[in-house]
Motif scaffolding. Sequence first.
Motif, PDB file in Angstrom:
ATOM      1  N   ASP A 196      30.080  42.743  25.578  1.00 35.19           N
ATOM      2  CA  ASP A 196      29.246  41.628  25.141  1.00 35.19           C
ATOM      3  C   ASP A 196      28.402  41.151  26.317  1.00 35.19           C
ATOM      4  OD1 ASP A 196      28.103  39.270  24.269  1.00 35.19           O
ATOM      5  OD2 ASP A 196      29.986  38.370  23.601  1.00 35.19           O
ATOM      6  N   PRO A 197      27.091  41.385  26.298  1.00 36.23           N
ATOM      7  CA  PRO A 197      26.244  40.999  27.428  1.00 36.23           C
ATOM      8  C   PRO A 197      26.124  39.490  27.617  1.00 36.23           C
ATOM      9  CG  PRO A 197      24.898  41.796  25.611  1.00 36.23           C
ATOM     10  CD  PRO A 197      26.331  42.024  25.232  1.00 36.23           C
ATOM     11  N   GLU A 198      26.583  38.726  26.644  1.00 34.83           N
ATOM     12  CA  GLU A 198      26.547  37.260  26.742  1.00 34.83           C
ATOM     13  C   GLU A 198      27.837  36.685  27.329  1.00 34.83           C
ATOM     14  OE1 GLU A 198      23.719  35.573  25.890  1.00 34.83           O
ATOM     15  OE2 GLU A 198      22.877  37.572  25.551  1.00 34.83           O
ATOM     16  N   ASP A 199      28.889  37.502  27.406  1.00 35.17           N
ATOM     17  CA  ASP A 199      30.198  37.038  27.883  1.00 35.17           C
ATOM     18  C   ASP A 199      30.310  37.297  29.384  1.00 35.17           C
ATOM     19  OD1 ASP A 199      32.758  36.023  27.900  1.00 35.17           O
ATOM     20  OD2 ASP A 199      33.669  37.809  27.006  1.00 35.17           O
ATOM     21  N   LEU A 200      29.743  36.395  30.162  1.00 30.63           N
ATOM     22  CA  LEU A 200      29.656  36.557  31.615  1.00 30.63           C
ATOM     23  C   LEU A 200      30.854  35.932  32.329  1.00 30.63           C
ATOM     24  CD1 LEU A 200      25.876  35.723  32.040  1.00 30.63           C
ATOM     25  CD2 LEU A 200      26.935  37.995  31.948  1.00 30.63           C
ATOM     26  N   TYR A 201      31.230  36.560  33.430  1.00 33.78           N
ATOM     27  CA  TYR A 201      32.325  36.088  34.271  1.00 33.78           C
ATOM     28  C   TYR A 201      31.799  35.871  35.689  1.00 33.78           C
ATOM     29  CZ  TYR A 201      35.507  37.739  30.634  1.00 33.78           C
ATOM     30  OH  TYR A 201      36.161  37.931  29.444  1.00 33.78           O
ATOM     31  N   SER A 202      32.449  34.987  36.404  1.00 38.74           N
ATOM     32  CA  SER A 202      32.149  34.828  37.832  1.00 38.74           C
ATOM     33  C   SER A 202      33.299  35.446  38.619  1.00 38.74           C
ATOM     34  CB  SER A 202      31.997  33.349  38.196  1.00 38.74           C
ATOM     35  OG  SER A 202      33.260  32.731  38.276  1.00 38.74           O
ATOM     36  N   ARG A 203      33.078  35.671  39.884  1.00 36.35           N
ATOM     37  CA  ARG A 203      34.138  36.237  40.723  1.00 36.35           C
ATOM     38  C   ARG A 203      35.330  35.295  40.822  1.00 36.35           C
ATOM     39  NH1 ARG A 203      32.293  38.250  45.888  1.00 36.35           N
ATOM     40  NH2 ARG A 203      30.497  38.879  44.701  1.00 36.35           N
ATOM     41  N   PHE A 204      35.112  34.025  40.573  1.00 35.93           N
ATOM     42  CA  PHE A 204      36.191  33.043  40.664  1.00 35.93           C
ATOM     43  C   PHE A 204      37.158  33.123  39.486  1.00 35.93           C
ATOM     44  CE2 PHE A 204      32.467  31.287  42.877  1.00 35.93           C
ATOM     45  CZ  PHE A 204      32.982  31.324  44.163  1.00 35.93           C
ATOM     46  N   GLU A 205      36.782  33.867  38.458  1.00 34.00           N
ATOM     47  CA  GLU A 205      37.670  34.066  37.312  1.00 34.00           C
ATOM     48  C   GLU A 205      38.576  35.280  37.492  1.00 34.00           C
ATOM     49  OE1 GLU A 205      35.741  32.883  33.352  1.00 34.00           O
ATOM     50  OE2 GLU A 205      34.037  33.427  34.657  1.00 34.00           O
ATOM     51  N   ALA A 206      38.296  36.090  38.473  1.00 31.95           N
ATOM     52  CA  ALA A 206      39.093  37.293  38.741  1.00 31.95           C
ATOM     53  C   ALA A 206      40.088  36.990  39.862  1.00 31.95           C
ATOM     54  CB  ALA A 206      38.190  38.454  39.128  1.00 31.95           C
ATOM     55  N   VAL A 207      41.129  36.240  39.500  1.00 28.17           N
ATOM     56  CA  VAL A 207      42.077  35.772  40.509  1.00 28.17           C
ATOM     57  C   VAL A 207      43.441  36.427  40.344  1.00 28.17           C
ATOM     58  CG1 VAL A 207      40.901  33.575  40.870  1.00 28.17           C
ATOM     59  CG2 VAL A 207      42.660  33.744  39.115  1.00 28.17           C
ATOM     60  N   SER A 208      44.135  36.495  41.440  1.00 24.85           N
ATOM     61  CA  SER A 208      45.496  37.005  41.470  1.00 24.85           C
ATOM     62  C   SER A 208      46.404  36.051  40.698  1.00 24.85           C
ATOM     63  CB  SER A 208      45.923  37.095  42.930  1.00 24.85           C
ATOM     64  OG  SER A 208      47.193  37.628  43.056  1.00 24.85           O
ATOM     65  N   PRO A 209      47.416  36.495  40.054  1.00 24.86           N
ATOM     66  CA  PRO A 209      47.969  37.840  40.058  1.00 24.86           C
ATOM     67  C   PRO A 209      47.440  38.745  38.947  1.00 24.86           C
ATOM     68  CG  PRO A 209      49.528  36.398  38.975  1.00 24.86           C
ATOM     69  CD  PRO A 209      48.344  35.544  39.396  1.00 24.86           C
ATOM     70  N   GLU A 210      46.567  38.234  38.062  1.00 25.62           N
ATOM     71  CA  GLU A 210      46.081  39.061  36.954  1.00 25.62           C
ATOM     72  C   GLU A 210      45.020  40.073  37.369  1.00 25.62           C
ATOM     73  OE1 GLU A 210      45.976  35.612  36.648  1.00 25.62           O
ATOM     74  OE2 GLU A 210      47.797  35.390  35.462  1.00 25.62           O
ATOM     75  N   TRP A 211      44.265  39.756  38.412  1.00 22.58           N
ATOM     76  CA  TRP A 211      43.174  40.613  38.863  1.00 22.58           C
ATOM     77  C   TRP A 211      43.356  40.959  40.334  1.00 22.58           C
ATOM     78  CZ3 TRP A 211      39.187  42.269  35.736  1.00 22.58           C
ATOM     79  CH2 TRP A 211      39.053  41.635  34.495  1.00 22.58           C
ATOM     80  N   MET A 212      42.790  42.092  40.720  1.00 17.49           N
ATOM     81  CA  MET A 212      42.703  42.430  42.142  1.00 17.49           C
ATOM     82  C   MET A 212      41.295  42.887  42.444  1.00 17.49           C
ATOM     83  SD  MET A 212      44.886  45.928  42.425  1.00 17.49           S
ATOM     84  CE  MET A 212      44.730  47.187  41.185  1.00 17.49           C
ATOM     85  N   GLN A 213      40.793  42.461  43.594  1.00 21.72           N
ATOM     86  CA  GLN A 213      39.462  42.892  44.006  1.00 21.72           C
ATOM     87  C   GLN A 213      39.517  44.345  44.435  1.00 21.72           C
ATOM     88  OE1 GLN A 213      37.982  40.249  47.005  1.00 21.72           O
ATOM     89  NE2 GLN A 213      38.151  38.465  45.692  1.00 21.72           N
ATOM     90  N   ILE A 214      38.458  45.068  44.123  1.00 21.61           N
ATOM     91  CA  ILE A 214      38.381  46.486  44.491  1.00 21.61           C
ATOM     92  C   ILE A 214      37.776  46.575  45.884  1.00 21.61           C
ATOM     93  CG2 ILE A 214      37.312  48.706  43.937  1.00 21.61           C
ATOM     94  CD1 ILE A 214      37.465  47.841  40.977  1.00 21.61           C
ATOM     95  N   GLU A 215      38.479  47.264  46.757  1.00 19.74           N
ATOM     96  CA  GLU A 215      37.999  47.443  48.132  1.00 19.74           C
ATOM     97  C   GLU A 215      36.820  48.415  48.148  1.00 19.74           C
ATOM     98  OE1 GLU A 215      39.831  46.576  51.235  1.00 19.74           O
ATOM     99  OE2 GLU A 215      41.256  45.310  50.163  1.00 19.74           O
ATOM    100  N   HIS A 216      35.775  48.044  48.862  1.00 23.86           N
ATOM    101  CA  HIS A 216      34.610  48.920  48.977  1.00 23.86           C
ATOM    102  C   HIS A 216      34.372  49.289  50.415  1.00 23.86           C
ATOM    103  CE1 HIS A 216      33.731  46.785  45.113  1.00 23.86           C
ATOM    104  NE2 HIS A 216      33.716  48.052  44.756  1.00 23.86           N
TER     105      HIS A 216
END
Length: 105
Positions: free
Chosen positions: A85-105
């Motif tokens: 859904d192109p209207e369902d936007l997220y910010s980086r602040f919604e990708a928080v531990s423990p449910e999410w992990m940032q991908i190392e680049h």
Amino acid sequence: MDDYLCVTVLSRPGEAQDTFAKRLSLFWTHMLRARKDDFEKVYAETTSFVKEGDQLTRQYLAACEVVSVLEEELQRAGFDHHPIDPEDLYSRFEAVSPEWMQIEH
């Protein structure tokens, strides 16, 4: 602030978690080697698989401008995904531990 879209990738029906995880690992290795700039626009992934019926899912947050590339590459690699859904936007602040992990680049 950067906006991201959620990409929910599906396993094959009845596919074991370790097999799905291996296929995802091969996919992301391919992206890193063949499309590094696009890979670097994928911000985070969920830390666990979720069961949906006879399939497993894994979610990724990706920059809006790379989602069409991901859809093409996922299809080429034999992965299905939920509609994005192109209207369902997220910010980086919604990708928080423990449910999410940032991908190392």
